[in-house]
Design a protein around this motif. Structure first.
Motif, PDB file in Angstrom:
ATOM      1  N   MET A  70       2.752  -2.112   5.707  1.00 50.79           N
ATOM      2  CA  MET A  70       3.490  -1.730   4.515  1.00 50.79           C
ATOM      3  C   MET A  70       4.830  -2.462   4.420  1.00 50.79           C
ATOM      4  O   MET A  70       5.318  -2.662   3.331  1.00 50.79           O
ATOM      5  CB  MET A  70       3.734  -0.222   4.511  1.00 50.79           C
ATOM      6  CG  MET A  70       2.513   0.624   4.176  1.00 50.79           C
ATOM      7  SD  MET A  70       1.809   0.287   2.578  1.00 50.79           S
ATOM      8  CE  MET A  70       2.959   1.092   1.523  1.00 50.79           C
ATOM      9  N   LYS A  71       5.404  -2.828   5.580  1.00 51.48           N
ATOM     10  CA  LYS A  71       6.685  -3.524   5.546  1.00 51.48           C
ATOM     11  C   LYS A  71       6.551  -4.877   4.861  1.00 51.48           C
ATOM     12  O   LYS A  71       7.463  -5.307   4.146  1.00 51.48           O
ATOM     13  CB  LYS A  71       7.231  -3.706   6.967  1.00 51.48           C
ATOM     14  CG  LYS A  71       7.689  -2.414   7.590  1.00 51.48           C
ATOM     15  CD  LYS A  71       8.240  -2.644   8.975  1.00 51.48           C
ATOM     16  CE  LYS A  71       8.628  -1.318   9.593  1.00 51.48           C
ATOM     17  NZ  LYS A  71       9.176  -1.478  10.941  1.00 51.48           N
ATOM     18  N   ILE A  72       5.430  -5.531   5.060  1.00 53.70           N
ATOM     19  CA  ILE A  72       5.208  -6.822   4.404  1.00 53.70           C
ATOM     20  C   ILE A  72       5.131  -6.633   2.895  1.00 53.70           C
ATOM     21  O   ILE A  72       5.668  -7.432   2.121  1.00 53.70           O
ATOM     22  CB  ILE A  72       3.923  -7.487   4.939  1.00 53.70           C
ATOM     23  CG1 ILE A  72       4.111  -7.870   6.399  1.00 53.70           C
ATOM     24  CG2 ILE A  72       3.543  -8.697   4.105  1.00 53.70           C
ATOM     25  CD1 ILE A  72       2.865  -8.394   7.055  1.00 53.70           C
ATOM     26  N   TRP A  73       4.489  -5.552   2.462  1.00 54.55           N
ATOM     27  CA  TRP A  73       4.363  -5.275   1.028  1.00 54.55           C
ATOM     28  C   TRP A  73       5.746  -5.074   0.413  1.00 54.55           C
ATOM     29  O   TRP A  73       6.039  -5.612  -0.650  1.00 54.55           O
ATOM     30  CB  TRP A  73       3.472  -4.042   0.825  1.00 54.55           C
ATOM     31  CG  TRP A  73       3.179  -3.759  -0.604  1.00 54.55           C
ATOM     32  CD1 TRP A  73       2.267  -4.380  -1.390  1.00 54.55           C
ATOM     33  CD2 TRP A  73       3.818  -2.784  -1.435  1.00 54.55           C
ATOM     34  NE1 TRP A  73       2.285  -3.849  -2.656  1.00 54.55           N
ATOM     35  CE2 TRP A  73       3.225  -2.870  -2.707  1.00 54.55           C
ATOM     36  CE3 TRP A  73       4.818  -1.844  -1.225  1.00 54.55           C
ATOM     37  CZ2 TRP A  73       3.609  -2.050  -3.750  1.00 54.55           C
ATOM     38  CZ3 TRP A  73       5.199  -1.037  -2.273  1.00 54.55           C
ATOM     39  CH2 TRP A  73       4.592  -1.149  -3.516  1.00 54.55           C
ATOM     40  N   TRP A  74       6.603  -4.316   1.075  1.00 54.84           N
ATOM     41  CA  TRP A  74       7.956  -4.091   0.557  1.00 54.84           C
ATOM     42  C   TRP A  74       8.772  -5.376   0.556  1.00 54.84           C
ATOM     43  O   TRP A  74       9.507  -5.657  -0.399  1.00 54.84           O
ATOM     44  CB  TRP A  74       8.673  -3.008   1.363  1.00 54.84           C
ATOM     45  CG  TRP A  74       8.220  -1.629   0.994  1.00 54.84           C
ATOM     46  CD1 TRP A  74       7.449  -0.799   1.742  1.00 54.84           C
ATOM     47  CD2 TRP A  74       8.480  -0.937  -0.226  1.00 54.84           C
ATOM     48  NE1 TRP A  74       7.210   0.366   1.059  1.00 54.84           N
ATOM     49  CE2 TRP A  74       7.837   0.311  -0.154  1.00 54.84           C
ATOM     50  CE3 TRP A  74       9.187  -1.250  -1.372  1.00 54.84           C
ATOM     51  CZ2 TRP A  74       7.887   1.238  -1.182  1.00 54.84           C
ATOM     52  CZ3 TRP A  74       9.228  -0.319  -2.401  1.00 54.84           C
ATOM     53  CH2 TRP A  74       8.585   0.909  -2.304  1.00 54.84           C
ATOM     54  N   ALA A  75       8.656  -6.157   1.611  1.00 52.11           N
ATOM     55  CA  ALA A  75       9.390  -7.423   1.672  1.00 52.11           C
ATOM     56  C   ALA A  75       8.938  -8.364   0.561  1.00 52.11           C
ATOM     57  O   ALA A  75       9.763  -9.034  -0.077  1.00 52.11           O
ATOM     58  CB  ALA A  75       9.196  -8.072   3.038  1.00 52.11           C
ATOM     59  N   THR A  76       7.648  -8.402   0.311  1.00 53.94           N
ATOM     60  CA  THR A  76       7.121  -9.240  -0.764  1.00 53.94           C
ATOM     61  C   THR A  76       7.638  -8.767  -2.121  1.00 53.94           C
ATOM     62  O   THR A  76       8.013  -9.586  -2.967  1.00 53.94           O
ATOM     63  CB  THR A  76       5.582  -9.214  -0.749  1.00 53.94           C
ATOM     64  OG1 THR A  76       5.124  -9.585   0.539  1.00 53.94           O
ATOM     65  CG2 THR A  76       5.003 -10.150  -1.784  1.00 53.94           C
ATOM     66  N   VAL A 125       0.833 -10.115 -14.204  1.00 51.56           N
ATOM     67  CA  VAL A 125      -0.212 -10.596 -13.292  1.00 51.56           C
ATOM     68  C   VAL A 125       0.166 -10.291 -11.843  1.00 51.56           C
ATOM     69  O   VAL A 125      -0.653  -9.787 -11.059  1.00 51.56           O
ATOM     70  CB  VAL A 125      -0.458 -12.109 -13.493  1.00 51.56           C
ATOM     71  CG1 VAL A 125      -1.337 -12.671 -12.390  1.00 51.56           C
ATOM     72  CG2 VAL A 125      -1.065 -12.374 -14.854  1.00 51.56           C
ATOM     73  N   VAL A 126       1.418 -10.563 -11.474  1.00 51.99           N
ATOM     74  CA  VAL A 126       1.885 -10.287 -10.112  1.00 51.99           C
ATOM     75  C   VAL A 126       1.876  -8.787  -9.846  1.00 51.99           C
ATOM     76  O   VAL A 126       1.473  -8.333  -8.767  1.00 51.99           O
ATOM     77  CB  VAL A 126       3.289 -10.889  -9.877  1.00 51.99           C
ATOM     78  CG1 VAL A 126       3.895 -10.404  -8.575  1.00 51.99           C
ATOM     79  CG2 VAL A 126       3.216 -12.397  -9.908  1.00 51.99           C
ATOM     80  N   LEU A 127       2.303  -7.990 -10.818  1.00 50.70           N
ATOM     81  CA  LEU A 127       2.319  -6.529 -10.668  1.00 50.70           C
ATOM     82  C   LEU A 127       0.923  -5.985 -10.415  1.00 50.70           C
ATOM     83  O   LEU A 127       0.723  -5.154  -9.517  1.00 50.70           O
ATOM     84  CB  LEU A 127       2.928  -5.885 -11.910  1.00 50.70           C
ATOM     85  CG  LEU A 127       2.980  -4.361 -11.913  1.00 50.70           C
ATOM     86  CD1 LEU A 127       3.948  -3.865 -10.852  1.00 50.70           C
ATOM     87  CD2 LEU A 127       3.378  -3.854 -13.278  1.00 50.70           C
ATOM     88  N   ILE A 128      -0.051  -6.448 -11.173  1.00 49.18           N
ATOM     89  CA  ILE A 128      -1.428  -5.995 -10.975  1.00 49.18           C
ATOM     90  C   ILE A 128      -1.920  -6.390  -9.587  1.00 49.18           C
ATOM     91  O   ILE A 128      -2.548  -5.586  -8.890  1.00 49.18           O
ATOM     92  CB  ILE A 128      -2.347  -6.550 -12.084  1.00 49.18           C
ATOM     93  CG1 ILE A 128      -2.015  -5.883 -13.415  1.00 49.18           C
ATOM     94  CG2 ILE A 128      -3.820  -6.347 -11.741  1.00 49.18           C
ATOM     95  CD1 ILE A 128      -2.681  -6.509 -14.617  1.00 49.18           C
ATOM     96  N   LEU A 187      -3.014  -3.697  -6.706  1.00 48.77           N
ATOM     97  CA  LEU A 187      -4.336  -3.757  -6.080  1.00 48.77           C
ATOM     98  C   LEU A 187      -4.215  -3.877  -4.567  1.00 48.77           C
ATOM     99  O   LEU A 187      -4.940  -3.213  -3.818  1.00 48.77           O
ATOM    100  CB  LEU A 187      -5.140  -4.936  -6.632  1.00 48.77           C
ATOM    101  CG  LEU A 187      -5.737  -4.760  -8.011  1.00 48.77           C
ATOM    102  CD1 LEU A 187      -6.326  -6.072  -8.495  1.00 48.77           C
ATOM    103  CD2 LEU A 187      -6.782  -3.673  -8.003  1.00 48.77           C
ATOM    104  N   PHE A 188      -3.286  -4.707  -4.104  1.00 48.14           N
ATOM    105  CA  PHE A 188      -3.065  -4.853  -2.674  1.00 48.14           C
ATOM    106  C   PHE A 188      -2.636  -3.521  -2.060  1.00 48.14           C
ATOM    107  O   PHE A 188      -3.147  -3.111  -1.011  1.00 48.14           O
ATOM    108  CB  PHE A 188      -2.000  -5.919  -2.424  1.00 48.14           C
ATOM    109  CG  PHE A 188      -1.692  -6.148  -0.980  1.00 48.14           C
ATOM    110  CD1 PHE A 188      -2.586  -6.827  -0.176  1.00 48.14           C
ATOM    111  CD2 PHE A 188      -0.506  -5.685  -0.432  1.00 48.14           C
ATOM    112  CE1 PHE A 188      -2.311  -7.044   1.165  1.00 48.14           C
ATOM    113  CE2 PHE A 188      -0.220  -5.891   0.903  1.00 48.14           C
ATOM    114  CZ  PHE A 188      -1.129  -6.573   1.704  1.00 48.14           C
ATOM    115  N   LEU A 189      -1.722  -2.804  -2.733  1.00 48.60           N
ATOM    116  CA  LEU A 189      -1.278  -1.498  -2.245  1.00 48.60           C
ATOM    117  C   LEU A 189      -2.428  -0.505  -2.202  1.00 48.60           C
ATOM    118  O   LEU A 189      -2.565   0.252  -1.238  1.00 48.60           O
ATOM    119  CB  LEU A 189      -0.149  -0.962  -3.126  1.00 48.60           C
ATOM    120  CG  LEU A 189       0.388   0.429  -2.764  1.00 48.60           C
ATOM    121  CD1 LEU A 189       1.040   0.389  -1.393  1.00 48.60           C
ATOM    122  CD2 LEU A 189       1.360   0.909  -3.813  1.00 48.60           C
TER     123      LEU A 189
END
Length: 70
Positions: free
Chosen positions: A1-7, A52-55, A59-61
């Motif tokens: 999850m830390k990678i997701w927040w950093a991204t 597009v990035v938000l979607i 999806l990744f989350l």
């Protein structure tokens, strides 16, 4: 999850910086004077890229949380 927040933080910095550049520039890279209509078009294109990035991020989350629950 830390990678997701950093991204997400990196994407936020990118979109904020790009919006500021579009808002304050008078002439683009090709030498075309930026009218309000051209700035609005640039913001619309940036907004489409943002969606597009938000979607992709959502999806990744979804898949990361689904995998964590199993």
């Amino acid at each position: 999850m830390k990678i997701w927040w950093a991204t997400n933080v990196l994407w936020l910095i990118f979109f904020t910086g790009t919006s500021i550049v579009i808002g304050v520039r008078n002439v683009d890279g090709a030498g075309v004077a930026q009218t309000p209509e051209l700035k609005m078009l640039a913001f619309i294109i940036l907004g489409g890229f943002f969606v597009v990035v938000l979607i992709g991020q959502l999806l990744f989350l979804y898949f990361v949380r689904k995998r964590k629950a199993v």
